[in-house]
Design a protein around this motif. Structure first.
Motif, PDB file in Angstrom:
ATOM      1  N   ALA A 165       0.830  -1.210   0.000  1.00 41.50           N
ATOM      2  CA  ALA A 165       0.000   0.000   0.000  1.00 41.50           C
ATOM      3  C   ALA A 165       0.861   1.255   0.000  1.00 41.50           C
ATOM      4  CB  ALA A 165      -0.928  -0.004   1.209  1.00 41.50           C
ATOM      5  N   ASN A 166       1.912   1.246   0.786  1.00 38.36           N
ATOM      6  CA  ASN A 166       2.778   2.419   0.830  1.00 38.36           C
ATOM      7  C   ASN A 166       3.703   2.508  -0.374  1.00 38.36           C
ATOM      8  OD1 ASN A 166       2.158   3.979   3.284  1.00 38.36           O
ATOM      9  ND2 ASN A 166       2.579   2.041   4.305  1.00 38.36           N
ATOM     10  N   ALA A 167       4.091   1.355  -0.930  1.00 34.30           N
ATOM     11  CA  ALA A 167       4.919   1.378  -2.142  1.00 34.30           C
ATOM     12  C   ALA A 167       4.174   2.052  -3.297  1.00 34.30           C
ATOM     13  CB  ALA A 167       5.322  -0.045  -2.533  1.00 34.30           C
ATOM     14  N   TYR A 168       2.838   1.867  -3.330  1.00 34.74           N
ATOM     15  CA  TYR A 168       2.021   2.445  -4.401  1.00 34.74           C
ATOM     16  C   TYR A 168       1.294   3.704  -3.956  1.00 34.74           C
ATOM     17  CZ  TYR A 168       3.057  -1.579  -7.287  1.00 34.74           C
ATOM     18  OH  TYR A 168       3.720  -2.528  -8.045  1.00 34.74           O
ATOM     19  N   LYS A 169       1.676   4.239  -2.800  1.00 33.64           N
ATOM     20  CA  LYS A 169       1.176   5.534  -2.318  1.00 33.64           C
ATOM     21  C   LYS A 169      -0.355   5.584  -2.301  1.00 33.64           C
ATOM     22  CE  LYS A 169       5.307   7.855  -4.116  1.00 33.64           C
ATOM     23  NZ  LYS A 169       6.014   7.763  -2.827  1.00 33.64           N
ATOM     24  N   LEU A 170      -0.961   4.572  -1.711  1.00 29.72           N
ATOM     25  CA  LEU A 170      -2.425   4.460  -1.698  1.00 29.72           C
ATOM     26  C   LEU A 170      -3.023   5.262  -0.544  1.00 29.72           C
ATOM     27  CD1 LEU A 170      -2.833   0.691  -2.628  1.00 29.72           C
ATOM     28  CD2 LEU A 170      -2.837   2.692  -4.137  1.00 29.72           C
ATOM     29  N   ASP A 171      -3.022   6.584  -0.689  1.00 26.48           N
ATOM     30  CA  ASP A 171      -3.585   7.436   0.352  1.00 26.48           C
ATOM     31  C   ASP A 171      -5.113   7.512   0.281  1.00 26.48           C
ATOM     32  OD1 ASP A 171      -3.727   8.916  -1.974  1.00 26.48           O
ATOM     33  OD2 ASP A 171      -2.402  10.528  -1.287  1.00 26.48           O
ATOM     34  N   ASN A 172      -5.706   6.769  -0.660  1.00 23.00           N
ATOM     35  CA  ASN A 172      -7.170   6.642  -0.707  1.00 23.00           C
ATOM     36  C   ASN A 172      -7.666   5.443   0.101  1.00 23.00           C
ATOM     37  OD1 ASN A 172      -6.036   4.768  -2.455  1.00 23.00           O
ATOM     38  ND2 ASN A 172      -7.679   4.897  -3.973  1.00 23.00           N
ATOM     39  N   LEU A 173      -6.733   4.780   0.777  1.00 23.53           N
ATOM     40  CA  LEU A 173      -7.023   3.561   1.534  1.00 23.53           C
ATOM     41  C   LEU A 173      -6.837   3.808   3.032  1.00 23.53           C
ATOM     42  CD1 LEU A 173      -7.512   0.463   1.691  1.00 23.53           C
ATOM     43  CD2 LEU A 173      -5.063   0.157   1.237  1.00 23.53           C
ATOM     44  N   LEU A 174      -7.788   3.320   3.824  1.00 24.93           N
ATOM     45  CA  LEU A 174      -7.741   3.492   5.271  1.00 24.93           C
ATOM     46  C   LEU A 174      -7.936   2.151   5.957  1.00 24.93           C
ATOM     47  CD1 LEU A 174      -7.890   5.136   7.937  1.00 24.93           C
ATOM     48  CD2 LEU A 174     -10.290   5.607   7.392  1.00 24.93           C
ATOM     49  N   PHE A 175      -6.974   1.758   6.769  1.00 21.07           N
ATOM     50  CA  PHE A 175      -7.111   0.585   7.621  1.00 21.07           C
ATOM     51  C   PHE A 175      -7.582   1.053   8.994  1.00 21.07           C
ATOM     52  CE2 PHE A 175      -3.667  -2.308   5.476  1.00 21.07           C
ATOM     53  CZ  PHE A 175      -4.478  -2.413   4.360  1.00 21.07           C
ATOM     54  N   VAL A 176      -8.640   0.454   9.498  1.00 21.07           N
ATOM     55  CA  VAL A 176      -9.152   0.751  10.837  1.00 21.07           C
ATOM     56  C   VAL A 176      -8.995  -0.504  11.686  1.00 21.07           C
ATOM     57  CG1 VAL A 176     -11.130   1.482  12.209  1.00 21.07           C
ATOM     58  CG2 VAL A 176     -10.833   2.378   9.884  1.00 21.07           C
ATOM     59  N   VAL A 177      -8.238  -0.396  12.759  1.00 17.47           N
ATOM     60  CA  VAL A 177      -7.997  -1.538  13.637  1.00 17.47           C
ATOM     61  C   VAL A 177      -8.916  -1.443  14.847  1.00 17.47           C
ATOM     62  CG1 VAL A 177      -6.308  -2.780  15.032  1.00 17.47           C
ATOM     63  CG2 VAL A 177      -5.586  -1.652  12.916  1.00 17.47           C
ATOM     64  N   ASP A 178      -9.781  -2.456  15.004  1.00 11.69           N
ATOM     65  CA  ASP A 178     -10.629  -2.556  16.190  1.00 11.69           C
ATOM     66  C   ASP A 178      -9.769  -3.128  17.315  1.00 11.69           C
ATOM     67  OD1 ASP A 178     -12.627  -2.812  18.027  1.00 11.69           O
ATOM     68  OD2 ASP A 178     -13.631  -4.488  17.038  1.00 11.69           O
ATOM     69  N   ARG A 179      -9.165  -2.246  18.082  1.00 15.91           N
ATOM     70  CA  ARG A 179      -8.166  -2.634  19.094  1.00 15.91           C
ATOM     71  C   ARG A 179      -8.863  -2.913  20.428  1.00 15.91           C
ATOM     72  NH1 ARG A 179      -4.343  -5.177  21.268  1.00 15.91           N
ATOM     73  NH2 ARG A 179      -2.400  -4.149  21.866  1.00 15.91           N
ATOM     74  N   ASN A 180      -9.537  -4.079  20.505  1.00 16.51           N
ATOM     75  CA  ASN A 180     -10.218  -4.422  21.758  1.00 16.51           C
ATOM     76  C   ASN A 180      -9.360  -5.274  22.695  1.00 16.51           C
ATOM     77  OD1 ASN A 180     -10.424  -7.129  20.876  1.00 16.51           O
ATOM     78  ND2 ASN A 180     -12.487  -6.832  20.072  1.00 16.51           N
ATOM     79  N   HIS A 181      -8.099  -5.505  22.273  1.00 15.51           N
ATOM     80  CA  HIS A 181      -7.087  -6.143  23.129  1.00 15.51           C
ATOM     81  C   HIS A 181      -7.341  -7.627  23.397  1.00 15.51           C
ATOM     82  CE1 HIS A 181      -5.099  -2.257  24.097  1.00 15.51           C
ATOM     83  NE2 HIS A 181      -6.330  -1.791  23.907  1.00 15.51           N
ATOM     84  N   PHE A 182      -8.231  -8.229  22.613  1.00 15.35           N
ATOM     85  CA  PHE A 182      -8.483  -9.666  22.736  1.00 15.35           C
ATOM     86  C   PHE A 182      -8.422 -10.316  21.367  1.00 15.35           C
ATOM     87  CE2 PHE A 182     -10.352  -8.442  26.754  1.00 15.35           C
ATOM     88  CZ  PHE A 182     -10.115  -9.535  27.581  1.00 15.35           C
ATOM     89  N   GLN A 183      -8.021 -11.571  21.340  1.00 17.79           N
ATOM     90  CA  GLN A 183      -8.173 -12.386  20.148  1.00 17.79           C
ATOM     91  C   GLN A 183      -8.673 -13.747  20.604  1.00 17.79           C
ATOM     92  OE1 GLN A 183      -3.625 -12.019  19.613  1.00 17.79           O
ATOM     93  NE2 GLN A 183      -4.187 -13.801  18.398  1.00 17.79           N
ATOM     94  N   ALA A 184      -9.796 -14.140  20.040  1.00 17.96           N
ATOM     95  CA  ALA A 184     -10.456 -15.368  20.488  1.00 17.96           C
ATOM     96  C   ALA A 184     -10.556 -15.354  22.015  1.00 17.96           C
ATOM     97  CB  ALA A 184      -9.733 -16.598  19.954  1.00 17.96           C
ATOM     98  N   ASN A 185      -9.951 -16.319  22.685  1.00 20.98           N
ATOM     99  CA  ASN A 185     -10.127 -16.433  24.135  1.00 20.98           C
ATOM    100  C   ASN A 185      -8.878 -16.045  24.921  1.00 20.98           C
ATOM    101  OD1 ASN A 185      -8.573 -18.556  23.348  1.00 20.98           O
ATOM    102  ND2 ASN A 185      -9.756 -20.151  24.381  1.00 20.98           N
ATOM    103  N   MET A 186      -8.092 -15.100  24.368  1.00 21.87           N
ATOM    104  CA  MET A 186      -6.907 -14.620  25.072  1.00 21.87           C
ATOM    105  C   MET A 186      -6.728 -13.127  24.833  1.00 21.87           C
ATOM    106  SD  MET A 186      -3.842 -17.426  24.664  1.00 21.87           S
ATOM    107  CE  MET A 186      -2.858 -16.486  25.841  1.00 21.87           C
TER     108      MET A 186
END
Length: 288
Positions: A165-186
């Motif tokens: 994404a950065n190699a092709y300068k894709l500033d029309n792209l947005l990643f949103v991370v749902d940072r709830n601090h859990f994955q599955a059961n940990m």
């Protein structure tokens, strides 16, 4: 500085409450990924209500924006939002896990508004990149958003995608991370620590903002700054709470996937409304 007090977010708050009701109702007769879905509600409601050019009338319009739900197990939050905003008939949510419809544990493109199947984590960042590259080449102004889970970031494909994404300068792209601090059961930090997460994204070339993912004021401010920096992938780390809205299951490792009985669903609906439970109607408490 935008604050909750000097801006009217009541409509978003009301919509998010109704979406959480839908998620609770889908957490029975086979269940769903309740805790993870509840953490993403405010993000998804905000995106479809305020940020994305997507509505029930333009789903086939090439000038619409695109959302890819890479953490596909949060689809109850997406379908609940669709129902509240008119992209999906509310009655169809009762078909969750039934053979007469396509509403189940992960996104299905047979549901209007779903851009791509997901469920196996780590794949949709690359799909979103392909769409963003095509839009760049064609000179289109569409926005592309990909929602990822924080545990999903253990997949190497996510980081490879960021390099591209950065190699092709894709500033029309947005990643949103749902940072709830859990994955599955940990907890994520007990399995494979992610922090310092913002520093890692920046090291991969992204422009990063970190916010409270349950504050519509902070969501407004962050998304209002898009694109963050010319020629760079945009990343928002949204700190959220697994099970948001239900104190009895919040931040519990064992409440990733839930399958409640009818009585438990009614109690959870009461808990969701808390001190406002006197405003509940008999219709609100209907499970099926």
């Amino acid at each position: 500085m935008i604050t909750e007090e000097n801006n009217n977010y009541q409509e978003l708050t009301d919509t998010a409450l109704k979406v959480r009701e839908h998620i609770i109702r889908m957490s029975t007769d086979g269940g769903c990924f309740t805790g993870a879905s509840l953490s993403a509600v405010d993000l998804i409601v905000y995106l479809y209500s305020r940020f994305l050019n997507i509505n029930k009338d333009n789903l086939d319009d090439p000038n619409r924006d695109y959302l890819f739900l890479s953490k596909g197990h949060d689809v109850p939050a997406l379908y609940g939002t669709f129902a509240e905003l008119g992209l999906l008939e509310k009655e169809r949510l009762k078909n969750h896990l039934l053979l007469n419809d396509h509403i189940y544990w992960h996104p299905n493109t047979k549901i209007p508004g779903i851009e791509f199947h997901s469920g196996s984590l780590g794949h949709l960042p690359s799909v979103a990149i392909g769409v963003a590259m095509d839009l760049k080449i064609s000179g289109s102004a569409n926005k592309v958003v990909c929602i990822l889970g924080d545990g999903e970031l253990n997949e190497g494909t996510c980081w490879e995608a960021m390099l591209v994404a950065n190699a092709y300068k894709l500033d029309n792209l947005l990643f949103v991370v749902d940072r709830n601090h859990f994955q599955a059961n940990m907890r994520t930090e007990d399995l494979i620590p992610l922090e310092p997460l913002a520093d890692k994204f920046e090291a991969f070339g992204a422009a990063v903002k970190r916010i409270n993912g349950h504050s519509f004021a902070e969501l407004d401010e962050a998304f209002g700054a898009f694109p963050f920096q010319a020629g760079k992938l945009n990343v928002i780390i949204a700190d959220t709470v697994r099970g948001k809205g239900l104190p009895s299951i919040q931040e519990r490792a064992d409440r990733w996937f839930c399958n409640f009985n009818a009585d438990e669903i009614q109690q959870l609906l009461l808990e969701l409304h808390g001190e406002h439970r006197t405003t509940l109607t008999s219709e609100t408490l209907v499970v099926r």
